[in-house]
Design an enzyme around this catalytic site. Structure first.
Site, short mmCIF file in Angstrom:
data_model
loop_
_atom_site.label_atom_id
_atom_site.label_comp_id
_atom_site.label_asym_id
_atom_site.label_seq_id
_atom_site.Cartn_x
_atom_site.Cartn_y
_atom_site.Cartn_z
N TYR A 66 50.03 41.85 40.74
CA TYR A 66 48.94 40.88 40.72
C TYR A 66 48.41 40.81 42.15
CZ TYR A 66 46.41 36.46 40.33
OH TYR A 66 45.45 35.47 40.37
N ASP A 110 46.24 43.58 37.80
CA ASP A 110 44.98 42.96 38.17
C ASP A 110 44.81 43.21 39.66
OD1 ASP A 110 42.90 41.36 38.92
OD2 ASP A 110 43.77 39.48 38.22
#
Length: 262
Positions: free
Chosen positions: A108, A149
């Site tokens: 992330y 992400d």
């Protein structure tokens, strides 16, 4: 073997969506981001009841990552690493594990807030540390997938015009993405002809999903040893259409499993 990345934007809120999606798609490996829960609150019993194993690196309210593996096809994730080694960081943003001979790194990436801010400088330092670490991982694991992400739209076609010159599309961020690719990684999504205006994230505001105003910031980069085994890579928009969805959609990579070097 199907490997997916999905920022669920709160695992507690999105757990019903995730469980339904797992049952429907039978994806072998699922990399989750933005869990927003501590390890003790991770819904392991629900995940295992769905036929999956899980390793996770959680944090209350913010961040948090996990790797789920389908027990029937992949067994337990092995050789687990949490966080970037030798990079001091209180934020839980990385987890890595080996699944059927493939090194899966789930990340992330920092948002960065605004170009030139302190959070942007942290993002750039984090990206540099990740790149340095992955260089060693690739030397050990020829079959590697970096899923997550990224909070980076690498090309103009990965962002609607509203986002030009903003965070996620800045030159330094795109150069950092290029440094990851330069390690010998390939953007699996771009190995195939894709529809125009293909995005993986849409703001909750201004009917952005309905108007398809978005960014492609969720990526699966694959090592050279896996590139020829990639048979598909798609954005699955179905979960984004549900009530109370994550603002991200899953991105799913398919590998020709009979050619994997296990």
């Amino acid at each position: 073997m199907k490997i997916a990345t999905w920022n669920v934007n709160s695992l507690k809120v999105r757990l019903p969506h995730l469980l339904d999606w797992l049952a429907t798609t039978q994806t072998d490996v699922v990399c989750l981001q933005e869990l927003k829960c501590e390890d003790k609150a991770f819904p392991l019993a629900d995940i295992e009841a769905a036929g999956y194993r899980a390793v996770f690196n959680g944090q209350k309210t913010y961040n948090g990552v996990a790797i789920l593996t389908r027990a029937e096809t992949c067994g337990e994730p092995l050789d687990v690493v949490r966080n970037i080694p030798d990079f001091e960081d209180e934020q839980r943003r990385i987890i890595a594990a080996t699944v059927k001979g493939v090194r899966v790194v789930c990340g992330y990436f920092p948002n960065g807030q605004a170009v030139g801010s302190e959070k942007f400088e942290y993002k750039m330092r984090w990206l540099a540390a990740l790149t340095d670490w992955l260089r060693g991982e690739l030397a050990t694991h020829s079959q590697l997938v970096l899923a997550g992400d990224y909070n980076i739209a690498p090309e103009d076609r990965d962002a609607t015009p509203e986002w030009q010159d903003e965070i996620h599309v800045s030159v330094p961020e795109r150069e950092a993405f290029g440094a990851l690719v330069a390690l010998g990684l390939a953007d699996a999504f771009r190995l195939f002809e894709q529809p125009e205006k293909s995005y993986s994230w849409w703001d909750y505001r201004m009917m952005a999903f309905r108007r398809n105003i978005g960014l492609r910031i969720d990526h699966l980069l694959v090592s050279a040893a896996l590139r020829e085994q990639v048979s598909a890579c798609v954005v699955d928009q179905a979960p984004r259409k549900l009530e109370r969805p994550s603002d991200h959609a899953p991105v799913v990579l398919t590998l020709t499993s009979d050619r994997l070097a296990v």
